[in-house]
Design an enzyme around this catalytic site. Sequence first.
Site, PDB file in Angstrom:
ATOM      1  N   HIS A  95       0.850  -1.194   0.000  1.00 40.38           N
ATOM      2  CA  HIS A  95       0.000   0.000   0.000  1.00 40.38           C
ATOM      3  C   HIS A  95       0.892   1.254   0.000  1.00 40.38           C
ATOM      4  CE1 HIS A  95      -2.873   3.023   1.261  1.00 40.38           C
ATOM      5  NE2 HIS A  95      -3.827   2.182   0.891  1.00 40.38           N
ATOM      6  N   GLU A 165      -4.153   2.222  -7.346  1.00 44.46           N
ATOM      7  CA  GLU A 165      -4.482   3.266  -6.379  1.00 44.46           C
ATOM      8  C   GLU A 165      -3.588   4.478  -6.613  1.00 44.46           C
ATOM      9  OE1 GLU A 165      -6.593   1.857  -2.689  1.00 44.46           O
ATOM     10  OE2 GLU A 165      -4.475   1.649  -2.263  1.00 44.46           O
TER      11      GLU A 165
HETATM   12  P1  PGA Z   1      -9.511   6.039   0.646  1.00 37.45           P
HETATM   13  O1  PGA Z   1      -8.374   4.941   0.782  1.00 37.45           O
HETATM   14  O2  PGA Z   1     -10.720   5.347   0.068  1.00 37.45           O
HETATM   15  O3  PGA Z   1      -9.740   6.545   2.031  1.00 37.45           O
HETATM   16  O4  PGA Z   1      -8.991   7.087  -0.273  1.00 37.45           O
HETATM   17  C1  PGA Z   1      -8.195   3.948  -0.185  1.00 37.45           C
HETATM   18  C2  PGA Z   1      -6.988   3.124   0.160  1.00 37.45           C
HETATM   19  O5  PGA Z   1      -5.966   3.688   0.565  1.00 37.45           O
HETATM   20  O6  PGA Z   1      -7.007   1.896   0.095  1.00 37.45           O
END
Ligand code: PGA
Length: 241
Positions: A95, A165
């Site tokens: 992540h 992401e």
């Molecule tokens: P968020 O986080 O939906 O709060 O932007 C997504 C993630 O980091 O997995």
Amino acid sequence: MNKIYVANWKMYFTSQQEIAFLTDNLAELTALSKTNTLIMCPSFLSLVTINTIIKNTPINLGAQNCSTKDDGPYTGEVSAKSLAEVGCHYCIIGHSERRAYAYETTSIIKEKLDQTSTYGITPIICIGETDQEKNDGKTKDILKEQLIPLITALTPRSSILIAYEPVWAIGSGIVSTPKLINEACATIATIMHHAPTIHYKILYGGSIQSTHSAELKKTNVDGFLIGKASTDFQELKKIVS
Ligand code: PGA
């Protein structure tokens, strides 16, 4: 529409709050899981209890991280072996918050993938570009740079989830566009073409909210990685429904 929804609770809740969320909403979460794949990723502390709560339901359990090591003198670490033992079938790996705050590099992420492979845990591999990289037109290059080295760490014929992401979209309230998401899906598909035995699905993550989830469901992703919005049950329900 059957999609995959990963609730990444990060460190928003205490363990008691996580357990209460599951207990209070168990019937509705179970109903949502009948037509969708729901993967709940609470903190390590709650995994054992939540595994017991969801035992007879289709709800899946995931962890937010694992150690690079099997076992041994690694203070504060939690092994993939332990995660498998407590019913975790998924684990978020790489992540951007861990890349930023815990200095996780590609080689560390590869070691973690070795661990998830060894213990039969499906990794949820997170990749994505920063705002600067997007503005410099480097998104494709970054996705390649992050994903290609990881493919070699995967066991042939394994299953993975790849979460696109964009770092600029995480926690910012700014969601990516269907166009950018579909471009990222195409780039990921091109990369994965070189690993034909790996079974993969693509998720999008970054500021998902119910106000735009219907639009994002029309993109080429197979599901979503939801952070903050997944801590509000009514909001999560709207996104999944
Ligand atoms: P968020 O986080 O939906 O709060 O932007 C997504 C993630 O980091 O997995």
